[in-house]
Design a protein around this motif. Sequence first.
Motif, mmCIF file in Angstrom:
data_model
loop_
_atom_site.group_PDB
_atom_site.id
_atom_site.type_symbol
_atom_site.label_atom_id
_atom_site.label_comp_id
_atom_site.label_asym_id
_atom_site.label_seq_id
_atom_site.Cartn_x
_atom_site.Cartn_y
_atom_site.Cartn_z
ATOM 1 N N ASN A 182 0.811 -1.223 0.000
ATOM 2 C CA ASN A 182 0.000 0.000 0.000
ATOM 3 C C ASN A 182 0.842 1.269 0.000
ATOM 4 O O ASN A 182 0.313 2.362 -0.149
ATOM 5 N N SER A 183 2.147 1.131 0.148
ATOM 6 C CA SER A 183 3.027 2.295 0.040
ATOM 7 C C SER A 183 4.043 2.141 -1.096
ATOM 8 O O SER A 183 4.952 2.952 -1.224
ATOM 9 N N ARG A 212 8.998 6.785 -1.390
ATOM 10 C CA ARG A 212 8.291 5.503 -1.394
ATOM 11 C C ARG A 212 9.178 4.427 -2.016
ATOM 12 O O ARG A 212 9.928 4.702 -2.951
ATOM 13 N N HIS A 259 0.475 1.290 -4.174
ATOM 14 C CA HIS A 259 0.147 2.718 -4.127
ATOM 15 C C HIS A 259 0.005 3.266 -5.541
ATOM 16 O O HIS A 259 -0.969 3.971 -5.843
#
Length: 352
Positions: A182-183, A212, A259
């Motif tokens: 998710n990142s 990120r 992401h």
Amino acid sequence: MTRIMLVHSRPTRGGFSAVVSQAAELTALGGFEVSVLVQDGDRVKELPPTVDHVVLTRPLASLRGLIQARRAIAKSRPQILHLHGRQAGFLLRLLGPRNQVGTVLYTPHGTPWSGGSTRGFLMTEISERILLRRTDSVLCVSRAEQADWTRRDGSPRIVFFPNLVLASVSIPPVADPVPALNSTVLVPGGYNPQKRLEVVIEALALTSAPRRPVLFCGSVDDPAYRDRLIELARLRGVESNVTFAQSIPGITSMMHHAHLVVLPSYSEGMPIVGQEAILAGANVLWSSIPPHHELFADSGGSFWTAEELAQLLEKQSQTFSVTERQGWLEAFQLDARGRREAFWVGLRSRHG
């Protein structure tokens, strides 16, 4: 039964996915005896069990690989020979058997030698004009690709023939994602200079900390190119933020949970990974090339330079959703199925 042989030099992600899909399509349609000629690799097992396949023990671009391919084609004597990708098309129309095949089809899957150099453009023009003279039909997977080939030949031999992709995808949970998806900025598609992965590293270096994590993944078509990317990440001081993985099972699920998904290619046909990203509802950033514009319209974030990509990566609160394209893609695939079935039925009738 109409004998058809599909040829792909290596079982890489996009092009070989099209071969696997085509083999299943023809098997389901019936009336075809399907065989596949390809270099060995893990993805060969994805072919339907009823499909015969000949595995090249040497790369097609080598002398031994080319001799083996010539012999396999001469032995099979297919009524239809479908060449996937420029390497298979160019080598087997220039140096392959001439008289043992009825109809020869060619699917470019993009133009690997594009990217801006004059030498690349000239080599592309020369090779593809040879292919035009020595094939019966060029099957283009996007309207942009069809327009490019129609510029060379405006005859009906240039056919719009989109790849088939599953119109519904189950998104299973990802067990033990590496790193936390998710990142993560995910860059799928494989290691080949055509993919222009270096622009992602350059863009990452232009962003401010904390950065990120970026995960590259896919088939290693060009090991030397991957080595250059690893060295570039070290030189730009972002090696701790970048992971270079190979092909990963469950890539659609990973795109759903990432992401961002970044597609930085110089050129594509109609990228299967891009279609899978739409089906997964991924947030996508994509290079500003005609097939990507055709696929994403205004529903993603387009870029060309590293500076433009860096600005998009910095906009962490902005969403580049392509979920509204899912309905369009389903209609596109429905149309593709109709076009393809009519084409195959016509060929089968001609050779039956």
